[in-house]
Design a protein around this motif. Structure first.
Motif, short mmCIF file in Angstrom:
data_model
loop_
_atom_site.label_atom_id
_atom_site.label_comp_id
_atom_site.label_asym_id
_atom_site.label_seq_id
_atom_site.Cartn_x
_atom_site.Cartn_y
_atom_site.Cartn_z
N CYS A 6 0.82 -1.20 0.00
CA CYS A 6 0.00 0.00 0.00
C CYS A 6 0.86 1.25 0.00
O CYS A 6 0.59 2.19 -0.74
N SER A 7 1.90 1.28 0.83
CA SER A 7 2.77 2.46 0.90
C SER A 7 3.91 2.34 -0.10
O SER A 7 4.33 1.24 -0.47
N GLU A 8 4.42 3.48 -0.52
CA GLU A 8 5.56 3.52 -1.43
C GLU A 8 6.78 2.82 -0.80
O GLU A 8 7.04 2.96 0.40
N LEU A 9 7.52 2.10 -1.62
CA LEU A 9 8.69 1.38 -1.15
C LEU A 9 9.95 2.20 -1.40
O LEU A 9 9.99 3.07 -2.28
N ASP A 44 7.10 18.70 12.21
CA ASP A 44 7.19 17.82 13.38
C ASP A 44 6.47 16.49 13.17
O ASP A 44 6.47 15.64 14.06
N MET A 45 5.85 16.30 12.02
CA MET A 45 5.11 15.07 11.77
C MET A 45 6.05 13.87 11.71
O MET A 45 7.12 13.93 11.12
N GLU A 46 5.63 12.77 12.33
CA GLU A 46 6.40 11.52 12.32
C GLU A 46 5.49 10.40 11.82
O GLU A 46 4.43 10.16 12.39
N VAL A 47 5.89 9.75 10.75
CA VAL A 47 5.09 8.69 10.14
C VAL A 47 6.02 7.55 9.71
O VAL A 47 7.10 7.81 9.17
N THR A 48 5.60 6.33 9.95
CA THR A 48 6.30 5.16 9.44
C THR A 48 5.34 4.39 8.54
O THR A 48 4.22 4.06 8.95
N ALA A 49 5.75 4.13 7.32
CA ALA A 49 4.91 3.40 6.38
C ALA A 49 4.67 1.97 6.84
O ALA A 49 5.43 1.42 7.65
N VAL A 50 3.62 1.35 6.32
CA VAL A 50 3.29 -0.01 6.72
C VAL A 50 3.85 -1.05 5.76
O VAL A 50 3.85 -2.24 6.08
N SER A 51 4.31 -0.62 4.60
CA SER A 51 4.71 -1.58 3.57
C SER A 51 6.23 -1.66 3.44
O SER A 51 6.94 -0.66 3.59
N PRO A 86 13.93 -1.07 4.91
CA PRO A 86 12.77 -0.96 5.81
C PRO A 86 11.74 -0.01 5.25
O PRO A 86 12.00 0.73 4.29
N PRO A 87 10.53 0.03 5.82
CA PRO A 87 9.50 0.96 5.35
C PRO A 87 9.99 2.41 5.41
O PRO A 87 10.80 2.77 6.26
N LEU A 88 9.47 3.23 4.51
CA LEU A 88 9.80 4.65 4.53
C LEU A 88 9.34 5.28 5.84
O LEU A 88 8.34 4.86 6.43
N GLN A 89 10.08 6.30 6.25
CA GLN A 89 9.81 6.94 7.54
C GLN A 89 10.15 8.42 7.45
O GLN A 89 11.12 8.81 6.78
N CYS A 90 9.34 9.25 8.08
CA CYS A 90 9.63 10.68 8.11
C CYS A 90 9.65 11.17 9.55
O CYS A 90 9.04 10.58 10.43
N PHE A 99 5.04 10.57 0.74
CA PHE A 99 5.31 9.50 -0.22
C PHE A 99 4.01 8.81 -0.60
O PHE A 99 2.95 9.03 0.01
N GLY A 100 4.05 7.96 -1.62
CA GLY A 100 2.84 7.42 -2.22
C GLY A 100 2.10 6.41 -1.37
O GLY A 100 2.70 5.64 -0.62
#
Length: 339
Positions: free
Chosen positions: A7-10, A52-59, A68-72, A107-108
């Motif tokens: 689902c998330s961009e790799l 300040d947003m923090e997100v870790t992709a699931v894919s 590893p999954p993309l992370q911001c 990211f996508g």
């Protein structure tokens, strides 16, 4: 997405076995957080960048030693080293020169990888909380896709959102694409009238979807896997749906007129066919981009008392089961390469 059931961009834009974590900011030289909607009538669609947003992709990629999954986030930096299968703290720039991951959460996501602040912002307006704030009836009024972009993949509505974002991307960016000498509808009609022959139309669609323009060399780099996209497009046209058989070619054959008979025939009215039971359908909720204004569906559901944003998918945490065909790699590769 379909090819790798993600689902998330790799994270795939690497070199010599090293993949920058800053690829979350953009790959192939792009900067997703800077890709705003055009100035004028559409600029208000764009999401605001939260540093300040923090997100870790699931894919994550299915191949061995995949990054590893993309992370911001402000504290994310380094690169994935394939040889040691570890994240190295040393800074490594992506192809756009970024080494940090601040504000790089765009990211996508979804079946067509909806990415950047403009496209995610548009989706949030037509389907999410932003539209509801403007007193529009939207399908997901409680989800702010600008604050929680990963909710496309992780919310309790993730299984439908992954496809809905793709449908929105296609209708909004491809079907409505038009320049002075090229528009989607006209070129599609020509392609069909010519018996689905020629690769120009298919290649242009791939470029529009990936690069935002239709001409060869209209962007700094060509659309990825263009030859493979073309190959599987014609596989779908010719083999999967056999669309050529639906196109009428040549002059229709005239049926000869029968001679009238002298004996009068008794008139019998045609039989009225039995009514066909209409299958149950689920109407879209809200005034959406596709369907126009409709009344919201107030049917009670076991989902109503659950958090629509933070629920993780029930797949062991991998988050890769986009369409439920993990075990059919060949078919996923064929369909995914085209999309």
């Amino acid at each position: 997405s379909i090819q790798y059931d993600a689902c998330s961009e790799l994270n795939w834009d690497g070199k010599n076995g090293k993949f920058p974590l800053s690829n979350a900011c953009g790959q192939l030289g792009r900067s997703y957080q800077d890709e705003n909607c055009a100035q004028g009538s559409t600029e208000f669609f764009s999401c605001e960048v939260d540093v300040d947003m923090e997100v870790t992709a699931v894919s994550q990629g299915l191949q061995a030693r995949a990054p590893p999954p993309l992370q911001c986030g402000p504290d994310v930096s380094g690169y994935w080293d394939v040889a040691s299968q570890t994240v190295k703290d040393s800074k490594l720039a992506n192809t756009a020169g970024r080494t940090d991951n601040v504000g790089c959460c765009w990211f996508g996501r979804g079946s067509l990888q909806t990415r950047n602040v403009c496209n995610i912002g548009k989706f949030n307006y037509y389907f999410g909380k932003r539209g509801a704030e403007f007193e529009r009836t939207t399908k997901y009024p409680d989800i702010d896709f600008c604050r929680f972009p990963e909710s496309i993949c992780t919310s309790i509505y993730g299984s439908e959102l992954r496809w809905l974002t793709g449908l929105f991307e296609w209708s909004e960016r491809v079907q409505r694409y038009e320049t002075e000498f090229w528009n989607y509808r006209g070129k599609l009609e020509t392609f069909v009238k010519n018996g689905f022959r020629g690769r120009s139309f298919v290649d242009s669609i791939s470029r529009i979807l990936v690069k935002g323009c239709h001409l060869e060399n209209c962007a700094e780099s060509e659309a990825r896997m263009l030859g493979l996209r073309r190959q599987f497009a014609f596989m779908i046209i010719n083999d999967v749906f056999d669309l050529k058989s639906l196109v009428r070619t040549g002059s229709p054959t005239r049926t000869p007129t029968q001679r009238p008979t002298h004996q009068e025939q008794e008139y019998r009215p045609p039989q009225t066919p039995a009514p066909i039971e209409k299958p149950e359908t689920f109407a879209p909720v809200g005034e959406s981009f596709f369907f126009g204004p409709v009344k919201p569906d107030n049917t009670a559901s076991d989902k109503t008392d659950r958090d629509p944003v933070y629920v993780k998918p029930d797949d062991g945490g991998a988050g890769n089961d986009l369409i439920g065909i993990k075990d059919n790699g060949a078919r996923r590769k064929q369909i995914g390469a085209f999309l």
